[in-house]
Design a protein around this motif. Structure first.
Motif, mmCIF file in Angstrom:
data_model
loop_
_atom_site.group_PDB
_atom_site.id
_atom_site.type_symbol
_atom_site.label_atom_id
_atom_site.label_comp_id
_atom_site.label_asym_id
_atom_site.label_seq_id
_atom_site.Cartn_x
_atom_site.Cartn_y
_atom_site.Cartn_z
ATOM 1 N N GLN A 17 22.944 46.631 36.234
ATOM 2 C CA GLN A 17 21.738 47.218 35.647
ATOM 3 C C GLN A 17 20.498 46.918 36.481
ATOM 4 N N ILE A 18 20.587 45.886 37.325
ATOM 5 C CA ILE A 18 19.438 45.427 38.091
ATOM 6 C C ILE A 18 19.350 46.111 39.458
ATOM 7 N N THR A 31 22.098 40.490 49.621
ATOM 8 C CA THR A 31 20.678 40.144 49.697
ATOM 9 C C THR A 31 20.212 39.526 48.383
ATOM 10 N N TRP A 32 20.676 40.070 47.269
ATOM 11 C CA TRP A 32 20.315 39.539 45.950
ATOM 12 C C TRP A 32 20.752 38.084 45.812
ATOM 13 N N TRP A 33 22.025 37.800 46.131
ATOM 14 C CA TRP A 33 22.536 36.437 45.987
ATOM 15 C C TRP A 33 21.864 35.485 46.964
ATOM 16 N N ALA A 34 21.568 35.940 48.181
ATOM 17 C CA ALA A 34 20.837 35.110 49.144
ATOM 18 C C ALA A 34 19.421 34.829 48.625
ATOM 19 N N GLY A 35 18.796 35.826 48.000
ATOM 20 C CA GLY A 35 17.465 35.658 47.425
ATOM 21 C C GLY A 35 17.446 34.678 46.270
ATOM 22 N N ILE A 36 18.519 34.645 45.499
ATOM 23 C CA ILE A 36 18.624 33.657 44.414
ATOM 24 C C ILE A 36 18.724 32.261 45.020
ATOM 25 N N LYS A 37 19.544 32.146 46.056
ATOM 26 C CA LYS A 37 19.742 30.839 46.696
ATOM 27 C C LYS A 37 18.448 30.296 47.290
ATOM 28 N N ASP A 38 17.633 31.183 47.906
ATOM 29 C CA ASP A 38 16.401 30.684 48.524
ATOM 30 C C ASP A 38 15.168 30.794 47.615
ATOM 31 N N PRO A 42 15.148 35.627 40.514
ATOM 32 C CA PRO A 42 15.409 34.723 39.385
ATOM 33 C C PRO A 42 16.854 34.240 39.341
ATOM 34 N N LYS A 43 17.020 33.026 38.873
ATOM 35 C CA LYS A 43 18.360 32.452 38.739
ATOM 36 C C LYS A 43 19.074 33.063 37.529
ATOM 37 N N PRO A 44 20.392 33.237 37.653
ATOM 38 C CA PRO A 44 21.166 33.799 36.544
ATOM 39 C C PRO A 44 21.524 32.749 35.501
ATOM 40 N N ARG A 50 33.311 34.497 33.390
ATOM 41 C CA ARG A 50 33.178 35.715 34.182
ATOM 42 C C ARG A 50 31.995 36.578 33.749
ATOM 43 N N VAL A 51 31.027 35.979 33.069
ATOM 44 C CA VAL A 51 29.876 36.736 32.587
ATOM 45 C C VAL A 51 28.591 36.081 33.092
ATOM 46 N N THR A 52 27.913 36.778 34.010
ATOM 47 C CA THR A 52 26.652 36.317 34.571
ATOM 48 C C THR A 52 25.566 37.309 34.175
ATOM 49 N N VAL A 53 24.457 36.798 33.672
ATOM 50 C CA VAL A 53 23.358 37.653 33.219
ATOM 51 C C VAL A 53 22.029 37.092 33.712
ATOM 52 N N TRP A 54 21.012 37.922 33.608
ATOM 53 C CA TRP A 54 19.639 37.513 33.908
ATOM 54 C C TRP A 54 18.786 37.847 32.697
ATOM 55 N N ARG A 55 17.739 37.080 32.461
ATOM 56 C CA ARG A 55 16.795 37.371 31.386
ATOM 57 C C ARG A 55 16.033 38.630 31.759
ATOM 58 N N ALA A 56 15.955 39.570 30.850
ATOM 59 C CA ALA A 56 15.238 40.822 31.095
ATOM 60 C C ALA A 56 13.777 40.548 31.432
ATOM 61 N N GLU A 57 13.196 39.542 30.798
ATOM 62 C CA GLU A 57 11.801 39.195 31.055
ATOM 63 C C GLU A 57 11.602 38.775 32.512
ATOM 64 N N ASP A 58 12.575 38.041 33.079
ATOM 65 C CA ASP A 58 12.490 37.614 34.479
ATOM 66 C C ASP A 58 12.556 38.812 35.425
ATOM 67 N N ILE A 59 13.383 39.785 35.097
ATOM 68 C CA ILE A 59 13.514 40.973 35.940
ATOM 69 C C ILE A 59 12.240 41.811 35.858
ATOM 70 N N HIS A 60 11.667 41.956 34.678
ATOM 71 C CA HIS A 60 10.401 42.689 34.544
ATOM 72 C C HIS A 60 9.288 41.996 35.334
ATOM 73 N N ALA A 61 9.256 40.660 35.287
ATOM 74 C CA ALA A 61 8.241 39.916 36.046
ATOM 75 C C ALA A 61 8.440 40.131 37.547
ATOM 76 N N LEU A 62 9.674 40.152 37.998
ATOM 77 C CA LEU A 62 9.970 40.402 39.409
ATOM 78 C C LEU A 62 9.509 41.776 39.832
ATOM 79 N N ILE A 63 9.767 42.773 39.000
ATOM 80 C CA ILE A 63 9.340 44.147 39.298
ATOM 81 C C ILE A 63 7.818 44.238 39.332
ATOM 82 N N LYS A 64 7.158 43.566 38.396
ATOM 83 C CA LYS A 64 5.697 43.616 38.317
ATOM 84 C C LYS A 64 5.030 42.985 39.537
#
Length: 72
Positions: A17-18, A31-38, A42-44, A50-64
């Motif tokens: 979805q991201i 690139t996404w996983w490397a960006g999480i590492k450095d 946002p961290k998942p 087998r279920v990894t998610v991100w907070r929707a609020e963190d993704i909106h903040a990243l987009i903003k």
């Protein structure tokens, strides 16, 4: 950004979805996983083995604030 409506205002989102082409973040998985590492992205959260998610609020903040890519 395209398909921002796929990211709810609150709750959790999965990686497909991201990231483009479905989601609004135009980077590859590697690139996404490397960006999480450095610390660029946002961290998942792990909801299960087998279920990894991100907070929707963190993704909106990243987009903003903008998506830093290629070391920018």
């Amino acid at each position: 950004m395209q398909d921002l409506h796929l990211i709810p205002a609150t709750g959790f989102v999965r990686l497909k979805q991201i990231l483009a082409p479905v989601g609004p973040i135009p980077v590859s998985k590697s690139t996404w996983w490397a960006g999480i590492k450095d610390g660029r992205f946002p961290k998942p959260l792990k909801l299960g083995a087998r279920v990894t998610v991100w907070r929707a609020e963190d993704i909106h903040a990243l987009i903003k604030t903008g998506v830093p890519v290629d070391g920018a």
